[in-house]
Design an enzyme around this catalytic site. Structure first.
Site, PDB file in Angstrom:
ATOM      1  N   PRO A 196      39.840  44.100  40.732  1.00  0.00           N
ATOM      2  CA  PRO A 196      40.375  45.363  40.333  1.00  0.00           C
ATOM      3  C   PRO A 196      41.833  45.510  40.793  1.00  0.00           C
ATOM      4  O   PRO A 196      42.151  45.207  41.940  1.00  0.00           O
ATOM      5  CB  PRO A 196      39.470  46.347  41.048  1.00  0.00           C
ATOM      6  N   ARG A 221      32.193  36.629  45.949  1.00  0.00           N
ATOM      7  CA  ARG A 221      33.067  35.593  46.493  1.00  0.00           C
ATOM      8  C   ARG A 221      33.499  35.850  47.935  1.00  0.00           C
ATOM      9  O   ARG A 221      34.242  35.045  48.498  1.00  0.00           O
ATOM     10  CB  ARG A 221      34.282  35.408  45.587  1.00  0.00           C
ATOM     11  N   ARG A 237      48.878  31.285  38.428  1.00  0.00           N
ATOM     12  CA  ARG A 237      47.853  32.133  37.818  1.00  0.00           C
ATOM     13  C   ARG A 237      47.807  31.910  36.329  1.00  0.00           C
ATOM     14  O   ARG A 237      48.819  31.603  35.704  1.00  0.00           O
ATOM     15  CB  ARG A 237      48.163  33.625  38.074  1.00  0.00           C
TER      16      ARG A 237
END
Length: 294
Positions: free
Chosen positions: A2, A132, A281
DNA sequence: CACTTGACCTGTCCGC
DNA sequence: TGCGGACAGGTCAAGT
């Protein structure tokens, strides 16, 4: 995780459920997820009443009557699930907040192996699940929250009313030789932007994510500032991007123009969106609208 | 110092 | 069906 809009959505949802509730018990393992001692938890969490919910960057703050606050960072897979206790459960009272979770279908059968902390609120439970284990919860005196290392380093809130395009530009330019995507992701520059909104903002401003900050014109940085704010605001309005964060909400992702839209047409020019890698990323761009720097 | 890359974890998905 | 590798919305430490 988020990002800012998702955490804001979690905050807004829990704001309707938690204030006034008393924490009657806590179940957790002392580990990286929740580093406080059992003594602290028993003294400042158990018995306390939830007073208010706040957000700073991607951190959710739950203020308690004990003058302590729970700080929660969901990182990539953290999730908060609110469930009314059996017997008091009414239709639609299960609310899940945060990143998608593989056990969403098992709602009502929590805790599960991803559950790190359970708050017993008497007539309800609040679960912090995190597959995770990157996320964390800390119990900290409310007066000291802003002075802990993580909070101290954060840049300004991008939607703060006193945060201007000039501030934005000046802060980005503190990293002139870094690429602009890495700089947007740097929480000490501006807080709350993550991979989704970096990609969306850069697409909207027609800036290639690999462009060095010093090579982006003032005009473009001003456009980026405006577009980022617009995208963050729209996402908050749509309930964030988490596809399963709470029933019927979280529709922003369907408004995304490039994020996870590789192999589809750019809504502006029709060129096929590609997925590449910038700042370590996954990065989505329109190769026509966002020209690679030389 | 400025900046980039790997590690942290677990689970899933994709290609062989 | 099994296995290896890449990858996942974040952040920090270690590396160049």
């Amino acid at each position: 995780m988020p990002e800012l809009p998702e955490v804001e959505t979690v905050k807004l949802g829990l704001q309707k459920l938690l204030p006034g509730a008393q924490v009657v018990g806590v179940t957790f393992d002392i580990d990286k997820s929740f580093p406080n001692t059992l003594a602290d938890v028993e003294r400042f969490l158990v018995g306390a009443t939830i007073v208010a919910l706040k957000r700073r960057a991607k951190v959710l703050l739950i203020e308690l009557s004990s003058k302590y606050s729970l700080l929660i960072h969901l990182k990539m897979t953290g999730q908060l699930v609110y469930i009314k206790s059996r017997g008091q459960r009414a239709e639609g009272k299960e609310k899940r907040f945060g990143a998608g979770h593989p056990n969403d279908s098992l709602i009502g059968r929590l805790p599960d192996k991803s559950t790190r902390v359970t708050l017993d609120l008497g007539d309800a439970k609040l679960y912090f699940n995190d597959q995770r284990k990157f996320g964390w919860i800390k119990l900290i005196p409310t007066a000291e929250v802003s002075s802990i290392d993580f909070m101290k380093k954060l840049g300004p809130e991008p939607l703060a009313s006193d945060f201007s395009a000039e501030d934005f530009r000046a802060r980005l330019l503190r990293r002139p030789n870094a690429n602009i995507k890495a700089t947007l992701l740097d929480q000490t520059v501006v807080a709350g932007i993550g991979n989704i909104y970096a990609d969306e903002g850069l697409w909207a401003a027609k800036i290639h994510p690999s462009t060095l900050v010093k090579n982006v014109s003032k005009a473009k940085l001003d456009i980026l500032f405006r577009e980022l704010q617009a995208v963050l605001r729209l996402s908050i309005e749509k309930g964030g991007s988490s596809d399963r964060n709470y029933t019927g909400k979280g529709s922003y992702i369907s408004f995304a123009k490039v994020f996870r839209k590789e192999n589809t047409a750019c809504p502006r020019c029709g060129t096929t969106i590609i997925k590449t890698r910038v700042a370590g990323r996954g990065t989505h761009i329109c190769p026509y609208c966002q020209k690679a720097p030389k």
